[in-house]
Every structure is written in C-alpha cells, then in structure tokens.
Design an enzyme around this catalytic site. Structure first.
Site, PDB file in Angstrom:
ATOM      1  N   THR A   1       9.037   3.818   1.169  1.00 13.79           N
ATOM      2  CA  THR A   1       8.623   3.845  -0.232  1.00 13.79           C
ATOM      3  C   THR A   1       7.218   4.417  -0.292  1.00 13.79           C
ATOM      4  OG1 THR A   1       9.996   1.969  -0.884  1.00 13.79           O
ATOM      5  CG2 THR A   1       8.103   2.460  -2.265  1.00 13.79           C
TER       6      THR A   1
ATOM      7  N   GLY B   1       0.777  -1.212   0.000  1.00 16.25           N
ATOM      8  CA  GLY B   1       0.000   0.000   0.000  1.00 16.25           C
ATOM      9  C   GLY B   1       0.821   1.280   0.000  1.00 16.25           C
TER      10      GLY B   1
ATOM     11  N   ARG C   1      17.261  -9.318   0.605  1.00 15.85           N
ATOM     12  CA  ARG C   1      16.004  -8.730   1.064  1.00 15.85           C
ATOM     13  C   ARG C   1      14.998  -9.795   1.480  1.00 15.85           C
ATOM     14  NH1 ARG C   1      18.333  -6.459  -2.752  1.00 15.85           N
ATOM     15  NH2 ARG C   1      17.483  -7.864  -4.328  1.00 15.85           N
TER      16      ARG C   1
ATOM     17  N   LYS D   1      15.382   8.753  -4.040  1.00 12.67           N
ATOM     18  CA  LYS D   1      15.295   8.111  -5.345  1.00 12.67           C
ATOM     19  C   LYS D   1      13.867   8.210  -5.863  1.00 12.67           C
ATOM     20  CE  LYS D   1      18.831   4.726  -4.028  1.00 12.67           C
ATOM     21  NZ  LYS D   1      19.122   3.290  -3.778  1.00 12.67           N
TER      22      LYS D   1
ATOM     23  N   CYS E   1      20.879 -11.151  -3.673  1.00 12.12           N
ATOM     24  CA  CYS E   1      19.680 -10.667  -2.976  1.00 12.12           C
ATOM     25  C   CYS E   1      19.859 -10.766  -1.461  1.00 12.12           C
ATOM     26  CB  CYS E   1      18.457 -11.479  -3.412  1.00 12.12           C
ATOM     27  SG  CYS E   1      16.934 -10.990  -2.583  1.00 12.12           S
TER      28      CYS E   1
ATOM     29  N   ASP F   1     -35.577   2.767 -16.290  1.00 13.40           N
ATOM     30  CA  ASP F   1     -35.751   2.333 -14.905  1.00 13.40           C
ATOM     31  C   ASP F   1     -37.005   2.925 -14.278  1.00 13.40           C
ATOM     32  OD1 ASP F   1     -34.683   3.281 -11.780  1.00 13.40           O
ATOM     33  OD2 ASP F   1     -34.769   1.160 -12.301  1.00 13.40           O
TER      34      ASP F   1
END
Length: 675
Positions: A156, A127, A323, A221, A321, A642
């Site tokens: 992030t 998220g 992570r 970044k 890697c 409708d």
C-alpha cells in the site's frame, strides 16, 4: 546441548522440508516424543492426497467466532513523504526512536512465523513503505516465503516514489499494489496532501499499467478516501478512469483517527456515492465478491476496470474479517479500530537480551539452526523461525481470541482513543497524558515529523492569535478569508437569496465546521493584492538608528523585506485553509515616517515616528492573494519589532489591512469597497 538449543532444534526438525504450511508450532513443541515428519515432495504426491492430508488452520490465528486470519498487514515505517489531511494531524506525529522500531530481520522472522501458521497474504504498509531504505531487500526476503505457503505479497503506497522501485519489487515477488490517491486534480492533490507530486504518482500508475500489459499480473487498486465538500465531486471522474484502464477504484468512507478532525458531517456515505454514480451510470452492476472482501465491487458494463466501496462506517464487514496488523514498533492489533495492542517486538527480543535483532544476530540464528540440524541452507526448507516462537504464538493466540465480533459504531468511534492512521496503516499520537498499554511506549505530542521547519508551526500560532489582533477594525482572533467566490453546493439563485449569499462565510460548512473552499471550477486570472500595516515607535531613538543602519542586529529594513517575501511564499503553511499558490511577484516597501509636529504635541510627547510597511503580491491563479499580502506585511512588521525591541519596549504594530484587491470574479476593491 542446552535446553533452549534442544527446543529450537526440535522445532526446526518438526517442520522438515514440507512445502505445505506446517502444523501449529505449539503441537510440534509439545509432542516432542513423536517421530520427525518425513520430507514430502509435492511432485510425488497427488493433489487429492495433499487435500486429504491437509492439516487444519492454525488455532493460534482462529478467533472465538471461527474467523481464520490468513492476511497480515505489516507497517514497515512511521515516516511518510506526504501529509494527507485525513491521515496525519496537521502538526505531525511523534516519531519513535529507531531502536523501538522493528528491524528487517525481525520483520522477516515475524513474517515467517505467521506464514508457518497459515498466513497466505502479507501486505506492507507504513507510513509510506517506499521511503524505507531497505524496502527492496526486505521484500526479497519475505518473497522467499512463497514456497512455504505465501501466495500474495502486496504493497500500500502513495505512489510518489514507487515508479523508481517498482520493477525490482515485481522481481522480488510483488503481486498487488493499492495506491492511495484522493483526487485527479494536481491543485487539489497539493491541498489534500500538503505536498506536491501529482506527476510522480501518475508516473507510477502508468508504469504499473505498462508492466501489466507486459504480463506482470499486478493486482492494481486505487484507494480514494471521500470527504464531503473536499473531493466528493471527483467520484464520477474516478469512475470514468475505469472506462479504458484495468483499475479497481475503491471509494473509502472517511474514518476517525486521532488528530484527523473527523466529523460525521464530513463523511460521504456508501449509499450517497452509489446514488451519485448511478445518476450518470444507471446500469452500474454489482459484482460477485469473495468471503473476506473488504470492498463491495461494481462495474459499469463495457468498462475495463471496476469500482468498489469500503464501507467501514455504515456497513461494516467485521463478520468475515481475516486481517491482523503489526505496527512499525512491533505491536499486534487485531482490529484497526481497536485501542488494545500487545508487543511482539519485546517478546521477540527477549532471546537477544532485549536488544534489537540486527543482521549479525539474524545470521547467528540461521547458523544455530543449521548446526543443530546438521543441514545446509536450502530454498526448499521451511521458513526460519525465532527461537522463542512458542512464546510468541501463545501471545498471538491470546490476542486473537480476545478479538470482538465487530468494532464500535459511528456514535462511539469518534470518541475512542486510537493511534493516528499514519501510525497504523495509511489506508488507515495520543494526547499528552494517555495511558499506554502494557508493552507499548507512551506517545508524547511534539513538533513536526519530517522536514516541516519548526518556525512554521510557531508562526501558525503567533500569526493567528497574536499579530492579527492588531487590525484596523479593532477585532481580535482569526483573520477570515472572505474573498473566495467559488460555487457553493445547494445554492439558490441570486434573485432568491441575494442577502444570505453575500453574507455567507465561505470557509464554514453547513454544519458549522471550518473547511477549505473548493476552487476547482474557477478559471485562472491575473490577481493582485496590497496590504499595509505600521510599526509605531515610542521615541525617536529607534527610528533614527534604523535610518542610519546602526541597529545592533543589522539592516532592519533589508532583513524585514526578505522576511516578508519569504512569508508570502509560505502562507499555506501558516494559514491552514489557504490554497497553495504559485506567486509571480512579491514586493515589500518599508518607509520610515516622522511624526508630524502637530501630532507629537497633542499629548506633550515628541513622538517616535513609525515605519510604514506595504506588501504587494501578484499571481496568475484560481484564487486571490489577499492572505499572502497580509502575511508578508505581518512578517515584515514582526521582523522590525524583533530587531528594534532592544531600544524600544513600547513599539506598537497597528493598522494591518488589505488596501487593494484586483482580479477574480469580484473585481477591484480599494480599502474594502468596490472600486
């Protein structure tokens, strides 16, 4: 003293007040006969002595390929205030119940555990992490782990609300920000994120640069996911952004996740990006990278910033890697592309009878630790750990040991089941019937996630597959938008291909996939479109009641008029490939019409007449408003249907078409022909 309390006290005492990362908990707990470690003051010990006495990296976080995982990414929420096309399925993702998500104390306990084993960098993701209500207190508590080995606390974010919280986050220990931004064009931003907010993101960028000029030292970044035919033309403007700004722009290869409609044709590869940049900046130079870098870094000589490439698809960096990921519902993922997960949340909550660990329980854990050790809280003490940390580490160690050498290749990744990126990592709902992993809840596709109104998703299906079947051409299916006149890639001259270009479907890519037409090169002009349709009645009763405003549901013409205006404004939410447009005028005219006598006598019936609907829409923009006019007329017709269906079951909606189009490169059209 109970066995659990004794084990917990032993665990705490073994860590003492060391400032260096303590030894693995497994060794401490299983060597209870050894004397407790004595406090060591970093000021009284030379650097050479500390290096000589440093303990090996935790075996729990070292896999069978000797990769040491000292970088932990934690998703702190499933929610997001954007709907990026590559990150979240258009229909949204199902949100987990709040009790299934990690609480702040649980995140802090897990962070403490990983830091005790040698993790030096924690990144909070989502998220969108800034939408979490207690994000600041959470960051403050994680930031308090700095004396115990944590060196970096990063975030992030999409930057939408970052500027309001950034200063407090820096005070809490924030050291790095990765900001997701895929376009520098405000219009394109709204298309790609399905939301507005470019100005707010720019405000966050400016504030980060301002704080860095004041000495904040935030590693900054910008992450840009590059998609062919969508934003690949913006690679060079992003590089230009680094000329005067100390920013690292990282171009990310488009990656497949559930629901983001990935295809190889959409992926703009690292080598293609590099060739494009070097066509303008031939002196682009490769920089020296670090062992665990995910990005290949370059710089144009003389530029203040840098550019990087995250090449997950074409040149994976799995060999180095370091992570690990924890999802917002507490599952450990050892690989971003792996579909195997193990629940740390369930193990953590076993100590609390399976219930979430809230602040009250967290305080009792701290008090238990203090009481058993006869000590008072102190910032210099080792991080607080959960009572069942040994069990957690056993599970973490087994998961890490199962980590593969590398993830699958391009040919396999798009066919693998995985979470949508929004439920893993935004730099990163299974279909119904998917089998859940042990300790993991099963996802079921439901409606939208945040404030997307339910009627929108319903209208999307009804308009496309139902209402637009009744067109004057007699064709069923999608109503294609054929009036876009944007420049096409790899297009020859008009003399070479006049017929082929005239008949080309603008919303279909060269590979045959549907895509949104780029309008970035167009010049805003005044544009108008008028659409018409009719609701034909089977007898006179309905038309009579409408005229006399005697329908049980109320003023048919008035309600239908409002419905048409509202639908015109929501066209991009209903028709997937339409651009958001700032409309300047919408007009709906609904006129009751009697059936002519000569027409009513043809089949022996009296005829019921009809309501003629005319929708006119105008804007000053880069693209036409034909779809807005068609949507307005359609919604008005559906509303009439409708409100009248109780007295007339035989109504027919017919003749939906564009009767007038003005403005833009193609000029004026009447009833589908140039005027």
């Amino acid at each position: 003293m109970t066995a659990a309390a004794l084990r917990y006290a032993t665990q705490r005492l073994r860590f003492g007040t060391l400032h260096l990362p303590p030894p693995p908990i497994r060794l401490a707990l299983r060597s209870s006969s050894a004397p407790p470690a004595q406090p060591v003051s970093p000021l009284s010990t030379s650097r050479r002595d500390r290096v000589r006495e440093a303990r090996p990296f935790s075996d729990f976080l070292t896999d069978t390929f000797d990769r040491q995982h000292d970088y932990l990414r934690i998703s702190v929420t499933e929610r997001c205030n954007l709907r990026c096309v590559y990150c979240m399925p258009e229909e949204g993702v199902p949100l987990s119940p709040s009790q299934d998500l990690l609480t702040t104390p649980e995140i802090v306990l897990l962070s403490s555990l990983f830091v005790s084993q040698g993790v030096t960098k924690i990144r909070l993701t989502g998220g969108e992490p800034t939408v979490r209500r207690d994000i600041l207190p959470l960051m403050q508590q994680i930031g308090a782990l700095r004396p115990h080995g944590l060196r970096e606390l990063c975030l992030t974010t999409n930057g939408l609300s970052l500027h309001r919280k950034l200063d407090a986050m820096v005070e809490a220990g924030l050291t790095g920000v990765n900001l997701s931004l895929d376009t520098l064009d405000p219009w394109q931003f709204q298309i790609m994120t399905r939301r507005s907010g470019f100005a707010a993101v720019q405000k966050s960028i400016d504030r980060i640069l301002e704080l860095n000029r004041a000495g904040a030292g935030i590693k900054f970044k910008i992450n840009c996911v590059v998609m062919r035919g969508v934003n690949d033309r913006e690679i060079l403007p992003f590089v230009e952004l680094t000329r005067d700004k100390d920013i690292e722009v990282r171009f990310i290869e488009y990656m497949p996740f559930d629901g983001n409609k990935w295809s190889k044709g959409k992926m703009f590869s690292y080598q293609e990006m590099l060739d494009l940049i070097r066509s303008k900046f031939p002196d682009l130079q490769r920089g020296a990278g670090l062992k665990n870098d995910t990005s290949k870094t370059y710089q144009v000589p003389g530029f203040a910033g840098k550019v990087g490439f995250v090449t997950s698809m074409t040149h994976n960096f799995c060999g180095t890697c370091n992570r690990l990921r924890i999802t917002s519902d507490g599952n450990l993922k050892v690989c971003l592309f792996g579909n195997t997960e193990v629940s740390l949340r369930d193990i953590l909550r076993q100590w609390n009878n399976g219930q979430p660990i809230d602040q009250e329980v967290f305080e009792s854990i701290k008090q238990l630790a203090m009481n058993e050790e006869g000590l008072s809280p102190s910032p210099s003490r080792a991080p607080l750990l959960a009572p069942n940390s040994e069990r957690l580490l056993d599970i973490i160690g087994m998961a890490v040991k199962r980590k593969k050498a590398k993830h699958a290749g391009i040919g396999q990744l798009e066919h693998m089941k995985n979470r949508p990126m929004i439920l893993i990592d935004p730099t990163a709902s299974a279909p119904q019937g998917r089998q859940s992993q042990p300790g993991q809840q099963q996802w079921h596709p439901v409606g939208g996630v945040l404030p997307n109104p339910p009627p929108t998703s319903m209208l999307t299906k009804n308009f496309v597959t139902g209402l637009l079947n009744h067109t004057s051409t007699g064709h069923s299916g999608y109503q294609l938008r054929l009036f876009s006149t944007g420049a096409r890639q790899n297009r020859g001259s008009e003399e070479e291909k006049p017929v082929a270009d005239a008949q080309k479907l603008t919303h279909v890519s060269e590979s045959g996939a549907a895509h949104m037409v780029s309008i970035s090169s167009k010049v805003p002009t005044s544009r108008v479109a008028t659409a018409k349709c009719a609701v034909r009645f089977s007898d006179l009763l309905a038309l009579t009641l409408v005229r006399e405003n005697q329908m049980k549901k109320g003023d048919v013409l008035g309600v239908a008029r409002v419905a048409g205006i509202m639908a015109a404004k929501r066209t991009p939410d209903i028709i997937p490939l339409c651009h958001p447009i700032a409309l300047t005028h919408v007009r709906l005219d609904l006129t009751p019409v009697d059936t002519p006598q000569e027409d009513s006598s043809k089949d022996g019936s009296s005829g019921g007449g009809w309501i003629e609907i005319t929708a006119t829409v105008a804007c000053d923009g880069k693209t036409g408003v034909e779809m807005e006019a068609l949507t307005a007329a359609s919604a008005a017709a559906l509303t009439v249907y409708d409100m009248c269906k109780a007295v007339d079951k035989g109504m027919v909606i017919e003749g939906l078409r564009v009767v007038l189009k003005e403005g833009g490169k193609s000029g004026r059209w009447v009833e589908g022909k140039p005027a």
